[in-house]
Design a protein around this motif. Sequence first.
Motif, PDB file in Angstrom:
ATOM      1  N   GLU A 253     105.112  15.498 -34.703  1.00  0.00           N
ATOM      2  CA  GLU A 253     104.101  16.468 -34.284  1.00  0.00           C
ATOM      3  C   GLU A 253     103.436  16.080 -32.970  1.00  0.00           C
ATOM      4  OE1 GLU A 253     101.326  16.733 -37.481  1.00  0.00           O
ATOM      5  OE2 GLU A 253     102.527  18.213 -38.557  1.00  0.00           O
ATOM      6  N   ASN A 254     103.340  14.770 -32.703  1.00  0.00           N
ATOM      7  CA  ASN A 254     102.632  14.347 -31.497  1.00  0.00           C
ATOM      8  C   ASN A 254     103.546  14.243 -30.273  1.00  0.00           C
ATOM      9  OD1 ASN A 254     103.979  12.053 -32.408  1.00  0.00           O
ATOM     10  ND2 ASN A 254     102.365  10.665 -31.768  1.00  0.00           N
ATOM     11  N   ALA A 255     104.764  14.768 -30.342  1.00  0.00           N
ATOM     12  CA  ALA A 255     105.663  14.778 -29.184  1.00  0.00           C
ATOM     13  C   ALA A 255     105.337  15.978 -28.307  1.00  0.00           C
ATOM     14  CB  ALA A 255     107.114  14.856 -29.635  1.00  0.00           C
ATOM     15  N   ASN A 256     105.403  15.765 -26.990  1.00  0.00           N
ATOM     16  CA  ASN A 256     105.161  16.847 -26.033  1.00  0.00           C
ATOM     17  C   ASN A 256     106.507  17.358 -25.544  1.00  0.00           C
ATOM     18  OD1 ASN A 256     104.452  18.549 -23.993  1.00  0.00           O
ATOM     19  ND2 ASN A 256     103.381  17.015 -22.773  1.00  0.00           N
ATOM     20  N   PRO A 257     107.014  18.460 -26.094  1.00  0.00           N
ATOM     21  CA  PRO A 257     108.353  18.938 -25.733  1.00  0.00           C
ATOM     22  C   PRO A 257     108.470  19.394 -24.286  1.00  0.00           C
ATOM     23  CG  PRO A 257     107.262  20.525 -27.157  1.00  0.00           C
ATOM     24  CD  PRO A 257     106.368  19.324 -27.086  1.00  0.00           C
ATOM     25  N   ASP A 258     107.346  19.754 -23.652  1.00  0.00           N
ATOM     26  CA  ASP A 258     107.388  20.238 -22.270  1.00  0.00           C
ATOM     27  C   ASP A 258     107.581  19.114 -21.258  1.00  0.00           C
ATOM     28  OD1 ASP A 258     107.012  22.863 -23.133  1.00  0.00           O
ATOM     29  OD2 ASP A 258     104.831  22.609 -23.154  1.00  0.00           O
ATOM     30  N   GLY A 259     107.361  17.868 -21.653  1.00  0.00           N
ATOM     31  CA  GLY A 259     107.440  16.767 -20.698  1.00  0.00           C
ATOM     32  C   GLY A 259     108.648  15.867 -20.870  1.00  0.00           C
ATOM     33  N   ILE A 260     109.645  16.286 -21.666  1.00  0.00           N
ATOM     34  CA  ILE A 260     110.815  15.442 -21.918  1.00  0.00           C
ATOM     35  C   ILE A 260     111.642  15.297 -20.645  1.00  0.00           C
ATOM     36  CG2 ILE A 260     112.957  15.218 -23.237  1.00  0.00           C
ATOM     37  CD1 ILE A 260     111.571  16.748 -25.507  1.00  0.00           C
ATOM     38  N   THR A 261     112.029  14.049 -20.346  1.00  0.00           N
ATOM     39  CA  THR A 261     112.890  13.779 -19.186  1.00  0.00           C
ATOM     40  C   THR A 261     114.060  12.911 -19.631  1.00  0.00           C
ATOM     41  OG1 THR A 261     111.626  11.800 -18.570  1.00  0.00           O
ATOM     42  CG2 THR A 261     110.970  13.882 -17.539  1.00  0.00           C
TER      43      THR A 261
END
Length: 156
Positions: free
Chosen positions: A117-125
Amino acid sequence: MALSSYVFGNGADPFFTEMDRAVNRMINNALGVAPATAGKAGHLHAPMDIIESPTSFELHADAPGMGPEDVKVELQDGVLMVTGERKLSHTTKEAGGKVWRSERTAYSFSRAFSLPENANPDGITASMDKGVLVVTVPKREPPAKPEPKRIAVTSA
């Protein structure tokens, strides 16, 4: 909640998953099959390291002989899918040359991970360096859990 491997199908029983892996390891060891090559022919179950820091999760995978164009990282419905394929072409530098021995093989791999839940999917690189794929999943504050809603009970 931490980053976890995604289980296709019914993954409700974690003991079965652990038991299944243990039995597969035992059979592969008895047959002399290397753990990284267990699976269908030419398809690796690539081992990956998952590292958690205060600000992100990092997935590290060895991808020897692959470049960024050979690897695909996708996110769908909270599942991060990492796939790669190494293709070989046996060519000679000189016209009329002959390949006498070819021991290297083409292969592919795929892994899937459920994001917490605490993952930011918009910032994945994702990046490649010297045959090592690094996927960085930044963290964010987990969404606030809603307060319980009280339902009034009335008489009939």
